[in-house]
Design an enzyme around this catalytic site. Structure first.
Site, PDB file in Angstrom:
ATOM      1  N   GLY A  27     -10.827   9.158   6.651  1.00  0.00           N
ATOM      2  CA  GLY A  27     -10.642   7.448   6.916  1.00  0.00           C
ATOM      3  C   GLY A  27     -11.156   7.160   5.389  1.00  0.00           C
ATOM      4  O   GLY A  27     -12.090   5.839   5.191  1.00  0.00           O
ATOM      5  N   ASN A  29     -10.575   6.323   2.699  1.00  0.00           N
ATOM      6  CA  ASN A  29      -9.797   5.196   1.494  1.00  0.00           C
ATOM      7  C   ASN A  29      -9.363   4.031   2.616  1.00  0.00           C
ATOM      8  O   ASN A  29     -10.085   2.670   2.009  1.00  0.00           O
ATOM      9  CB  ASN A  29      -8.185   5.525   1.633  1.00  0.00           C
ATOM     10  CG  ASN A  29      -8.349   6.674   0.340  1.00  0.00           C
ATOM     11  OD1 ASN A  29      -9.040   6.106  -0.773  1.00  0.00           O
ATOM     12  ND2 ASN A  29      -8.096   7.870   0.577  1.00  0.00           N
ATOM     13  N   ILE A 103       5.466  12.053  10.520  1.00  0.00           N
ATOM     14  CA  ILE A 103       6.329  11.751   9.396  1.00  0.00           C
ATOM     15  C   ILE A 103       7.194  10.169  10.218  1.00  0.00           C
ATOM     16  O   ILE A 103       7.461  11.314  11.296  1.00  0.00           O
ATOM     17  CB  ILE A 103       7.374  12.680   8.620  1.00  0.00           C
ATOM     18  CG1 ILE A 103       6.873  13.623   8.352  1.00  0.00           C
ATOM     19  CG2 ILE A 103       8.968  12.045   8.597  1.00  0.00           C
ATOM     20  CD1 ILE A 103       6.478  13.874   6.433  1.00  0.00           C
ATOM     21  N   LEU A 104       7.040   9.047   9.646  1.00  0.00           N
ATOM     22  CA  LEU A 104       7.485   7.919  10.238  1.00  0.00           C
ATOM     23  C   LEU A 104       9.434   8.883   9.943  1.00  0.00           C
ATOM     24  O   LEU A 104       9.889   9.039   9.018  1.00  0.00           O
ATOM     25  CB  LEU A 104       7.422   6.750   9.687  1.00  0.00           C
ATOM     26  CG  LEU A 104       5.895   6.548   9.467  1.00  0.00           C
ATOM     27  CD1 LEU A 104       5.717   5.756   8.675  1.00  0.00           C
ATOM     28  CD2 LEU A 104       5.339   6.182  11.158  1.00  0.00           C
ATOM     29  N   HIS A 120      -0.987   9.162  -1.922  1.00  0.00           N
ATOM     30  CA  HIS A 120       0.139  10.548  -2.284  1.00  0.00           C
ATOM     31  C   HIS A 120      -1.715  11.527  -2.790  1.00  0.00           C
ATOM     32  O   HIS A 120      -1.466  10.754  -4.292  1.00  0.00           O
ATOM     33  CB  HIS A 120       0.620  10.713  -2.446  1.00  0.00           C
ATOM     34  CG  HIS A 120       0.974  12.344  -2.166  1.00  0.00           C
ATOM     35  ND1 HIS A 120       1.408  12.665  -1.272  1.00  0.00           N
ATOM     36  CD2 HIS A 120       1.562  13.055  -3.718  1.00  0.00           C
ATOM     37  CE1 HIS A 120       2.185  14.081  -1.190  1.00  0.00           C
ATOM     38  NE2 HIS A 120       2.158  14.552  -2.707  1.00  0.00           N
ATOM     39  N   ASP A 161       7.897  11.513   0.518  1.00  0.00           N
ATOM     40  CA  ASP A 161       7.455  11.091  -0.748  1.00  0.00           C
ATOM     41  C   ASP A 161       8.189  10.793  -1.598  1.00  0.00           C
ATOM     42  O   ASP A 161       7.840  11.093  -3.193  1.00  0.00           O
ATOM     43  CB  ASP A 161       6.885  12.256  -0.867  1.00  0.00           C
ATOM     44  CG  ASP A 161       5.047  12.516  -0.346  1.00  0.00           C
ATOM     45  OD1 ASP A 161       4.966  11.483   0.406  1.00  0.00           O
ATOM     46  OD2 ASP A 161       5.094  13.654  -0.008  1.00  0.00           O
TER      47      ASP A 161
HETATM   48  C1  GAR Z   1      -6.462  11.359   0.543  1.00  0.00           C
HETATM   49  O1  GAR Z   1      -7.091  12.308  -0.220  1.00  0.00           O
HETATM   50  C2  GAR Z   1      -5.043  11.134   0.394  1.00  0.00           C
HETATM   51  O2  GAR Z   1      -4.062  11.156  -0.356  1.00  0.00           O
HETATM   52  C3  GAR Z   1      -4.205  12.139   1.486  1.00  0.00           C
HETATM   53  O3  GAR Z   1      -4.989  11.991   2.609  1.00  0.00           O
HETATM   54  C4  GAR Z   1      -6.191  11.967   1.829  1.00  0.00           C
HETATM   55  C5  GAR Z   1      -7.164  11.424   3.174  1.00  0.00           C
HETATM   56  O4  GAR Z   1      -8.299  10.677   2.711  1.00  0.00           O
HETATM   57  N1  GAR Z   1      -2.706  11.894   1.436  1.00  0.00           N
HETATM   58  C6  GAR Z   1      -1.503  12.319   1.893  1.00  0.00           C
HETATM   59  O5  GAR Z   1      -2.128  13.864   1.502  1.00  0.00           O
HETATM   60  C7  GAR Z   1      -0.572  12.442   2.388  1.00  0.00           C
HETATM   61  N2  GAR Z   1       0.586  13.134   2.006  1.00  0.00           N
HETATM   62  P1  GAR Z   1      -9.101   9.667   3.253  1.00  0.00           P
HETATM   63  O6  GAR Z   1      -8.866   9.978   4.745  1.00  0.00           O
HETATM   64  O7  GAR Z   1     -10.559  10.260   3.520  1.00  0.00           O
HETATM   65  O8  GAR Z   1      -8.694   8.376   3.741  1.00  0.00           O
END
Ligand code: GAR
Length: 207
Positions: A27, A29, A103-104, A120, A161
């Site tokens: 989390g 992000n 996946i939705l 991504h 994607d």
């Molecule tokens: C991020 O690096 C995001 O780009 C990736 O998961 C991570 C989540 O980090 N997403 C994917 O790979 C989706 N295909 P977080 O939980 O610390 O935000």
């Protein structure tokens, strides 16, 4: 009559964008969005109405610390329907996939067309698709000795994607880069990328 039109316009301008953030991992992000809201980055125009997790994960702690309404949904056949219900009930304008690994389904993606964005960790269309997420992406990038990598924010469609790219950020991968270096570098660049995409959507031309 003219005065009434002005009032309607003013109301439209002050409407906040309600977002739902979907998570499966640490989390970081989600935290970046929470922090940006707190420091006024979105000029008060964006609020997180819901956090939805598809598994027990640290992102839930972050959401609860920030006093955001939080749901955990089951990763079964009703997943998309449950998320749809939560988003509809909470007047959600935009769904943000921030490290969400389920996946939705196609019906959900069509209903929320242009209202779902995904972060991504690669330069799509490279290293995307089913099974390409997190460290799997970085490992593949290193195995192929790519000279560049980066992150992408895109609209979500039924093709994993494959939706329209909103924004990308790239960087050079040094020859001695390892998994940790790449992971940290992606983590560093994807926050401002996601925030700027969100700001553009929430504030439109003003961003
Ligand atoms: C991020 O690096 C995001 O780009 C990736 O998961 C991570 C989540 O980090 N997403 C994917 O790979 C989706 N295909 P977080 O939980 O610390 O935000």
């Amino acid at each position: 009559m003219k005065r009434r039109i002005n009032i309607i316009n003013k109301l439209a301008k002050i409407k906040k964008m309600n977002i739902a953030v979907l998570v499966s991992g640490s989390g970081s992000n989600l935290q970046a969005i929470i922090n940006a809201i707190e420091n006024g980055y979105f000029e008060g125009k964006l609020t997180i109405k819901a956090v939805i997790a598809d598994r027990d994960c640290y992102a839930i702690e972050r959401a609860l610390d920030a006093e955001i309404d939080t749901w955990m949904v089951d990763r079964g056949p009703a997943l998309s329907k449950e998320i749809d219900n939560i988003c509809s009930d909470n007047d959600i304008d935009l769904i943000v996939l921030a490290g969400f690994l389920s996946i939705l389904d196609a019906e959900f993606c069509q209903k929320w067309d242009k209202q779902i964005i995904n972060l991504h960790p690669s330069l799509l269309p490279k290293y995307g698709g089913m099974g390409m997420y997190g460290e799997k992406v970085h490992t593949a990038v290193l195995a192929n000795e790519e000279k560049h990598s980066g992150a992408t924010v895109h609209y979500v469609t039924a093709g994993v994607d494959e939706g329209e790219i909103i924004t990308q950020e790239s960087f050079e991968v040094p020859e001695d880069a390892d998994l940790l270096w790449l992971k940290n570098k992606i983590s560093e660049i994807e926050k401002p990328l996601l925030l700027s995409a969100l700001k553009k959507i929430a504030l439109g031309n003003k961003a």
